[in-house]
Write an enzyme that holds these catalytic residues in place. Sequence first.
Site, PDB file in Angstrom:
ATOM      1  N   THR A 190      29.403  72.993   9.574  1.00 17.88           N
ATOM      2  CA  THR A 190      30.320  73.415   8.519  1.00 17.88           C
ATOM      3  C   THR A 190      30.273  74.931   8.321  1.00 17.88           C
ATOM      4  OG1 THR A 190      28.597  72.978   6.868  1.00 17.88           O
ATOM      5  CG2 THR A 190      30.188  71.224   7.303  1.00 17.88           C
ATOM      6  N   HIS A 191      31.339  75.454   7.742  1.00 14.48           N
ATOM      7  CA  HIS A 191      31.475  76.893   7.512  1.00 14.48           C
ATOM      8  C   HIS A 191      31.920  77.126   6.069  1.00 14.48           C
ATOM      9  CE1 HIS A 191      32.768  81.075   8.164  1.00 14.48           C
ATOM     10  NE2 HIS A 191      33.856  80.745   7.460  1.00 14.48           N
ATOM     11  N   PRO A 192      31.375  78.123   5.391  1.00 15.22           N
ATOM     12  CA  PRO A 192      30.339  79.050   5.854  1.00 15.22           C
ATOM     13  C   PRO A 192      28.943  78.534   5.494  1.00 15.22           C
ATOM     14  CG  PRO A 192      31.227  79.811   3.775  1.00 15.22           C
ATOM     15  CD  PRO A 192      31.946  78.529   4.107  1.00 15.22           C
ATOM     16  N   GLU A 195      25.416  77.274  10.888  1.00 17.28           N
ATOM     17  CA  GLU A 195      26.407  77.476  11.946  1.00 17.28           C
ATOM     18  C   GLU A 195      26.018  78.595  12.903  1.00 17.28           C
ATOM     19  OE1 GLU A 195      30.276  78.952  10.827  1.00 17.28           O
ATOM     20  OE2 GLU A 195      29.458  79.905   9.011  1.00 17.28           O
TER      21      GLU A 195
END
Length: 355
Positions: free
Chosen positions: A342-344, A348
């Site tokens: 997932t971001h942010p 990552e």
Amino acid sequence: MTAPRASWAPRTVLVQLTDGGELMIQAKHVYINTGARPRIPDIPGIRETPGVYDSTGMLSLPELPRRVAVLGAGFIGLEFASMMADFGAEVCVLQHDYRVLPNEDADVVQAIHGMLEKQGVRIVTNANVTRVYAGEHGAPVVIEADVDGTATHFSADAMLVAVGRVPETAGLNLTAAGIETDARGAIIVDDLLRTTADQVWAMGDCNGGPQHTYISLDDSRIVWSQIGSLRESAMPYRRTERRNVPSCVFLHVPYARMGLNEHDATAQGVPVHVHALPVSSVPKAVVMRETEGLLKALTDPSTERILGVTLLCPEAHEMINTVKVAMDCGADANYMRNAIFTHPTMTEVFNDLFA
């Protein structure tokens, strides 16, 4: 009424009660999990000078000392130094070696050293403490040390002794029970944590293993596999089956590591491919405005198998658990490079770190 000591049977435990009495307990199984205690070096004055504390005593202080001296620049010493500095204390760390954390990679040590100094922590290396005594006129504790051959004095309101921990076994009368210990006082156990006495196990810090709470928890799984509901249907869980143990140092910027680092790989002659990134390349770190630190991963040059990961960054203590699962499941650099995160998030960054 306690039975005469001459009549003691195997697996007998004598408990000293707070009211001065004694309680004798006999059991079919005995499990020793007495932990470890801080090691206090043989330095004149260190035991009797007021204001000198171990880690437990330092946590019990009713108010923050204005000036704190820390003896030792290992994990515990640096955690306290960082914490006390964040609280507003003036902190000085005295380290006998030429650098802090001597078993960690040089670039990581340099980064940690710089971060601590930015917090206001003074770090004095090559400092051999020779005496501790009570001072006068606003200097409750005075530490006398040889620093690079020069006699030097340091004043503090409180001194933390953080030079390691030793197994808490000295008062257990283990010899009488047929339980052997090693030169450090750690209880000798086999792969199932059985001691040299029948039906007696030792778990946690007292058996000489890694001194982490989660290792003591895992030790309990080893013992439970021999006595619990699974003992009839499965092979016992053994210590040699334990893999990939992570460690964390809770500094202002946390530091976490698992597996080999470059220091270990060089010492063992293991060929590695080093992956490295600055924390400033992580979008989440930029958003949080916490861009100090670095991330490193070591992989096998021929197979891309992950050999170790070092994280000095925000949320490192959480991120290392993702690495733990990945290594346990046999994920390689290619998997981490292409995994969907997932971001942010800080996690990552593994896409880029293993690229």
